[in-house]
Design a protein around this motif. Structure first.
Motif, PDB file in Angstrom:
ATOM      1  N   TYR A 159       4.465  -3.359  -2.632  1.00  0.00           N
ATOM      2  CA  TYR A 159       5.843  -2.871  -2.696  1.00  0.00           C
ATOM      3  C   TYR A 159       6.504  -2.814  -1.313  1.00  0.00           C
ATOM      4  O   TYR A 159       7.634  -2.350  -1.194  1.00  0.00           O
ATOM      5  CB  TYR A 159       5.872  -1.462  -3.312  1.00  0.00           C
ATOM      6  CG  TYR A 159       5.534  -1.431  -4.780  1.00  0.00           C
ATOM      7  CD1 TYR A 159       6.529  -1.455  -5.753  1.00  0.00           C
ATOM      8  CD2 TYR A 159       4.220  -1.359  -5.201  1.00  0.00           C
ATOM      9  CE1 TYR A 159       6.231  -1.416  -7.096  1.00  0.00           C
ATOM     10  CE2 TYR A 159       3.898  -1.315  -6.547  1.00  0.00           C
ATOM     11  CZ  TYR A 159       4.907  -1.352  -7.494  1.00  0.00           C
ATOM     12  OH  TYR A 159       4.596  -1.310  -8.828  1.00  0.00           O
ATOM     13  N   TYR A 160       5.828  -3.273  -0.283  1.00  0.00           N
ATOM     14  CA  TYR A 160       6.334  -3.141   1.078  1.00  0.00           C
ATOM     15  C   TYR A 160       7.750  -3.692   1.234  1.00  0.00           C
ATOM     16  O   TYR A 160       8.647  -3.001   1.717  1.00  0.00           O
ATOM     17  CB  TYR A 160       5.388  -3.822   2.078  1.00  0.00           C
ATOM     18  CG  TYR A 160       5.868  -3.709   3.509  1.00  0.00           C
ATOM     19  CD1 TYR A 160       5.647  -2.546   4.239  1.00  0.00           C
ATOM     20  CD2 TYR A 160       6.559  -4.744   4.129  1.00  0.00           C
ATOM     21  CE1 TYR A 160       6.087  -2.412   5.542  1.00  0.00           C
ATOM     22  CE2 TYR A 160       7.008  -4.626   5.430  1.00  0.00           C
ATOM     23  CZ  TYR A 160       6.777  -3.465   6.128  1.00  0.00           C
ATOM     24  OH  TYR A 160       7.230  -3.334   7.423  1.00  0.00           O
ATOM     25  N   ASP A 161       7.972  -4.931   0.823  1.00  0.00           N
ATOM     26  CA  ASP A 161       9.299  -5.536   0.979  1.00  0.00           C
ATOM     27  C   ASP A 161      10.351  -4.766   0.186  1.00  0.00           C
ATOM     28  O   ASP A 161      11.467  -4.581   0.655  1.00  0.00           O
ATOM     29  CB  ASP A 161       9.292  -7.006   0.537  1.00  0.00           C
ATOM     30  CG  ASP A 161       8.534  -7.893   1.514  1.00  0.00           C
ATOM     31  OD1 ASP A 161       8.399  -7.510   2.698  1.00  0.00           O
ATOM     32  OD2 ASP A 161       8.074  -8.970   1.087  1.00  0.00           O
ATOM     33  N   PHE A 162       9.985  -4.311  -0.981  1.00  0.00           N
ATOM     34  CA  PHE A 162      10.901  -3.535  -1.813  1.00  0.00           C
ATOM     35  C   PHE A 162      11.281  -2.228  -1.102  1.00  0.00           C
ATOM     36  O   PHE A 162      12.455  -1.896  -0.976  1.00  0.00           O
ATOM     37  CB  PHE A 162      10.252  -3.231  -3.167  1.00  0.00           C
ATOM     38  CG  PHE A 162      11.129  -2.439  -4.094  1.00  0.00           C
ATOM     39  CD1 PHE A 162      11.976  -3.072  -4.981  1.00  0.00           C
ATOM     40  CD2 PHE A 162      11.102  -1.050  -4.077  1.00  0.00           C
ATOM     41  CE1 PHE A 162      12.784  -2.345  -5.837  1.00  0.00           C
ATOM     42  CE2 PHE A 162      11.903  -0.309  -4.925  1.00  0.00           C
ATOM     43  CZ  PHE A 162      12.755  -0.961  -5.806  1.00  0.00           C
ATOM     44  N   CYS A 163      10.288  -1.494  -0.643  1.00  0.00           N
ATOM     45  CA  CYS A 163      10.537  -0.186  -0.033  1.00  0.00           C
ATOM     46  C   CYS A 163      11.240  -0.277   1.310  1.00  0.00           C
ATOM     47  O   CYS A 163      12.034   0.597   1.660  1.00  0.00           O
ATOM     48  CB  CYS A 163       9.222   0.576   0.139  1.00  0.00           C
ATOM     49  SG  CYS A 163       8.511   1.136  -1.416  1.00  0.00           S
ATOM     50  N   TYR A 164      10.938  -1.312   2.073  1.00  0.00           N
ATOM     51  CA  TYR A 164      11.460  -1.397   3.427  1.00  0.00           C
ATOM     52  C   TYR A 164      12.659  -2.326   3.559  1.00  0.00           C
ATOM     53  O   TYR A 164      13.130  -2.560   4.669  1.00  0.00           O
ATOM     54  CB  TYR A 164      10.346  -1.809   4.399  1.00  0.00           C
ATOM     55  CG  TYR A 164       9.395  -0.670   4.694  1.00  0.00           C
ATOM     56  CD1 TYR A 164       9.591   0.158   5.788  1.00  0.00           C
ATOM     57  CD2 TYR A 164       8.323  -0.400   3.849  1.00  0.00           C
ATOM     58  CE1 TYR A 164       8.736   1.210   6.048  1.00  0.00           C
ATOM     59  CE2 TYR A 164       7.465   0.660   4.103  1.00  0.00           C
ATOM     60  CZ  TYR A 164       7.674   1.458   5.199  1.00  0.00           C
ATOM     61  OH  TYR A 164       6.824   2.505   5.460  1.00  0.00           O
ATOM     62  N   SER A 165      13.178  -2.855   2.456  1.00  0.00           N
ATOM     63  CA  SER A 165      14.382  -3.684   2.573  1.00  0.00           C
ATOM     64  C   SER A 165      15.513  -2.771   3.047  1.00  0.00           C
ATOM     65  O   SER A 165      15.703  -1.663   2.541  1.00  0.00           O
ATOM     66  CB  SER A 165      14.724  -4.335   1.234  1.00  0.00           C
ATOM     67  OG  SER A 165      15.082  -3.356   0.299  1.00  0.00           O
TER      68      SER A 165
END
Length: 170
Positions: A159-165
């Motif tokens: 979920y990194y890209d989702f959370c840090y967008s």
């Protein structure tokens, strides 16, 4: 929606990840780390598919259950979130006991590291697992996604890209 071992593991990893997963926002299919973990699980103990049983009961799915010795075998890529792994298998043992299969134990195996963790059910685990179930239900039923909590494990999370967008990097 029944509570799964994944829900319990995410409760011990990241409440935001748990909420997203529970609301069918799943990113695991886009993660190279998840793909590597699945490959390790599928190839490390190839003979187990013939020897042990896959068991699905009350929302959980145990890939390798040794019914003769009452042992859950769980294969993991790394021990970075070992507490979550232990909670997940304790939840499995709780579900097994609730379904007439008490006195089971678990082995969490880390084949890449050549390590294993034996998990035995303790009497006091029942109340702890029941608290985890309540915690999962509370998070699942929140109207809004929990806020981002920056953790060391975030960079390896699916979920990194989702959370840090939209987040500014340092």
């Amino acid at each position: 929606m029944p509570i799964t071992g994944t829900h319990i593991a995410y409760l011990h990893t990241c409440h935001r990840k748990l909420w997203l997963f529970a609301h069918s926002i799943q990113m695991e299919h886009t993660s190279q780390v998840v793909a590597e973990g699945k490959l390790i699980g599928e190839t490390s103990y190839a003979e187990r598919a013939q020897k042990y049983t896959e068991l699905a009961i009350d929302g959980i799915k145990i890939d390798f259950y040794d019914a003769k010795n009452k042992v859950v075998h769980e294969v993991k890529k790394s021990d970075k979130v070992e507490k979550a792994h232990i909670a997940q298998v304790k939840y499995y043992l709780y579900i097994l006991a609730k379904n007439g299969m008490p006195h089971a134990s678990a082995i969490i195996e880390y084949p890449k590291m050549r390590q294993k963790e034996i998990v035995e059910w303790q009497e006091e685990d029942q109340s702890e697992v029941e608290e985890w179930i309540k915690g999962v239900e509370e998070i699942m039923h929140q109207n809004e996604c929990p806020p981002l909590v920056k953790l060391k494990i975030c960079k390896k999370c699916s979920y990194y890209d989702f959370c840090y967008s939209g987040e500014l990097t340092e």
